[in-house]
Design a protein around this motif. Structure first.
Motif, PDB file in Angstrom:
ATOM      1  N   ILE A   5      41.793  39.593  34.603  1.00 26.52           N
ATOM      2  CA  ILE A   5      40.824  39.969  33.576  1.00 26.52           C
ATOM      3  C   ILE A   5      39.851  38.809  33.415  1.00 26.52           C
ATOM      4  O   ILE A   5      40.271  37.667  33.210  1.00 26.52           O
ATOM      5  CB  ILE A   5      41.531  40.273  32.245  1.00 26.52           C
ATOM      6  CG1 ILE A   5      42.524  41.418  32.431  1.00 26.52           C
ATOM      7  CG2 ILE A   5      40.500  40.599  31.155  1.00 26.52           C
ATOM      8  CD1 ILE A   5      43.445  41.626  31.243  1.00 26.52           C
ATOM      9  N   ILE A   7      37.088  36.512  31.584  1.00 26.26           N
ATOM     10  CA  ILE A   7      36.689  36.109  30.237  1.00 26.26           C
ATOM     11  C   ILE A   7      35.600  35.043  30.360  1.00 26.26           C
ATOM     12  O   ILE A   7      35.723  34.100  31.151  1.00 26.26           O
ATOM     13  CB  ILE A   7      37.876  35.602  29.391  1.00 26.26           C
ATOM     14  CG1 ILE A   7      37.421  35.344  27.961  1.00 26.26           C
ATOM     15  CG2 ILE A   7      38.558  34.411  30.024  1.00 26.26           C
ATOM     16  CD1 ILE A   7      38.527  35.260  26.955  1.00 26.26           C
ATOM     17  N   VAL A  82      44.205  35.291  24.221  1.00 20.83           N
ATOM     18  CA  VAL A  82      43.483  35.992  23.154  1.00 20.83           C
ATOM     19  C   VAL A  82      44.275  35.968  21.846  1.00 20.83           C
ATOM     20  O   VAL A  82      43.692  35.844  20.763  1.00 20.83           O
ATOM     21  CB  VAL A  82      43.135  37.428  23.594  1.00 20.83           C
ATOM     22  CG1 VAL A  82      42.620  38.254  22.439  1.00 20.83           C
ATOM     23  CG2 VAL A  82      42.110  37.395  24.720  1.00 20.83           C
ATOM     24  N   CYS A  90      36.147  35.647  17.885  1.00 23.63           N
ATOM     25  CA  CYS A  90      36.762  36.903  18.298  1.00 23.63           C
ATOM     26  C   CYS A  90      36.345  37.171  19.741  1.00 23.63           C
ATOM     27  O   CYS A  90      35.520  36.454  20.300  1.00 23.63           O
ATOM     28  CB  CYS A  90      36.340  38.042  17.377  1.00 23.63           C
ATOM     29  SG  CYS A  90      34.564  38.313  17.271  1.00 23.63           S
ATOM     30  N   ILE A  91      36.952  38.186  20.322  1.00 24.56           N
ATOM     31  CA  ILE A  91      36.630  38.564  21.694  1.00 24.56           C
ATOM     32  C   ILE A  91      35.871  39.890  21.679  1.00 24.56           C
ATOM     33  O   ILE A  91      36.261  40.838  20.999  1.00 24.56           O
ATOM     34  CB  ILE A  91      37.906  38.691  22.554  1.00 24.56           C
ATOM     35  CG1 ILE A  91      38.606  37.344  22.665  1.00 24.56           C
ATOM     36  CG2 ILE A  91      37.594  39.264  23.934  1.00 24.56           C
ATOM     37  CD1 ILE A  91      37.822  36.269  23.404  1.00 24.56           C
ATOM     38  N   GLY A  92      34.780  39.916  22.426  1.00 27.94           N
ATOM     39  CA  GLY A  92      33.987  41.129  22.585  1.00 27.94           C
ATOM     40  C   GLY A  92      33.501  41.205  24.020  1.00 27.94           C
ATOM     41  O   GLY A  92      33.972  40.459  24.876  1.00 27.94           O
ATOM     42  N   THR A  93      32.562  42.067  24.279  1.00 23.97           N
ATOM     43  CA  THR A  93      31.988  42.210  25.611  1.00 23.97           C
ATOM     44  C   THR A  93      30.664  41.459  25.657  1.00 23.97           C
ATOM     45  O   THR A  93      29.782  41.712  24.835  1.00 23.97           O
ATOM     46  CB  THR A  93      31.770  43.698  25.941  1.00 23.97           C
ATOM     47  OG1 THR A  93      33.046  44.355  25.862  1.00 23.97           O
ATOM     48  CG2 THR A  93      31.198  43.873  27.333  1.00 23.97           C
ATOM     49  N   THR A 101      29.754  42.287  32.715  1.00 21.74           N
ATOM     50  CA  THR A 101      30.039  42.441  31.284  1.00 21.74           C
ATOM     51  C   THR A 101      31.497  42.077  30.992  1.00 21.74           C
ATOM     52  O   THR A 101      32.275  42.927  30.555  1.00 21.74           O
ATOM     53  CB  THR A 101      29.743  43.880  30.815  1.00 21.74           C
ATOM     54  OG1 THR A 101      30.492  44.803  31.628  1.00 21.74           O
ATOM     55  CG2 THR A 101      28.265  44.201  30.904  1.00 21.74           C
ATOM     56  N   PRO A 102      31.875  40.823  31.205  1.00 21.14           N
ATOM     57  CA  PRO A 102      33.258  40.436  30.933  1.00 21.14           C
ATOM     58  C   PRO A 102      33.516  40.323  29.430  1.00 21.14           C
ATOM     59  O   PRO A 102      32.579  40.288  28.623  1.00 21.14           O
ATOM     60  CB  PRO A 102      33.368  39.066  31.595  1.00 21.14           C
ATOM     61  CG  PRO A 102      31.992  38.503  31.459  1.00 21.14           C
ATOM     62  CD  PRO A 102      31.075  39.696  31.660  1.00 21.14           C
ATOM     63  N   LYS A 103      34.779  40.240  29.091  1.00 22.42           N
ATOM     64  CA  LYS A 103      35.137  39.898  27.721  1.00 22.42           C
ATOM     65  C   LYS A 103      34.744  38.445  27.509  1.00 22.42           C
ATOM     66  O   LYS A 103      34.644  37.658  28.447  1.00 22.42           O
ATOM     67  CB  LYS A 103      36.637  40.096  27.472  1.00 22.42           C
ATOM     68  CG  LYS A 103      37.088  41.529  27.675  1.00 22.42           C
ATOM     69  CD  LYS A 103      36.297  42.472  26.819  1.00 22.42           C
ATOM     70  CE  LYS A 103      36.614  43.920  27.109  1.00 22.42           C
ATOM     71  NZ  LYS A 103      35.604  44.818  26.560  1.00 22.42           N
ATOM     72  N   GLY A 104      34.495  38.076  26.259  1.00 22.25           N
ATOM     73  CA  GLY A 104      34.096  36.701  25.980  1.00 22.25           C
ATOM     74  C   GLY A 104      34.094  36.421  24.500  1.00 22.25           C
ATOM     75  O   GLY A 104      34.296  37.312  23.665  1.00 22.25           O
TER      76      GLY A 104
END
Length: 134
Positions: A5, A7, A82, A90-93, A101-104
């Motif tokens: 995944i 990030i 996470v 927080c984590i978003g896209t 468009t990774p999570k970040g």
């Protein structure tokens, strides 16, 4: 790491910085350095150590491109990573310049109380460098 995944990180988790071990210790592998799309404002958050930034998504006409690194973590490492993220982060896209468009990392607006906007530096390392001589 076929099931890895991705990030994106923009601050203290960057290569060589204070919290990078939280990625490498969970099996993280650096995939690439890339900027975000120019739809973010960037802040040095109050508190620390270590100092941490916050990335806030805004309209493209109101934002800046911010330097980032994209890391790949195995699913279990991603989950453990996470789970340890403290509010107001927080984590978003994230929307990156390369179209991915990774999570970040993002920041909740409430977390901006007492923060300094640092978008003009274009990244956390440039901000830290600007403070090195101060």
């Amino acid at each position: 790491m076929d099931e890895a995944i991705e990030i994106a990180v923009v601050g203290a988790h960057l290569s060589g910085l204070a919290l990078n071990h939280e990625l490498t210790g969970r099996g993280g592998v650096l995939r690439r350095a890339v900027a975000t799309q120019p739809c973010y404002r960037f802040f040095a958050l109050a508190g620390g150590p270590p100092r941490r930034p916050g990335l806030l998504r805004v309209a493209p006409s109101a934002g800046h491109a911010i330097a980032a690194e994209v890391w790949a973590l195995p699913p279990d490492g991603f989950g453990r990573f996470v789970a340890g993220i403290p509010a107001p982060l927080c984590i978003g896209t994230l929307l990156l310049a390369d179209g991915s468009t990774p999570k970040g990392f993002l920041v909740e607006p409430e977390g901006l109380a007492g923060a300094e906007e640092i978008s003009r530096f274009g990244g956390w390392r440039a901000f830290l460098d600007s403070r090195a001589g101060a």
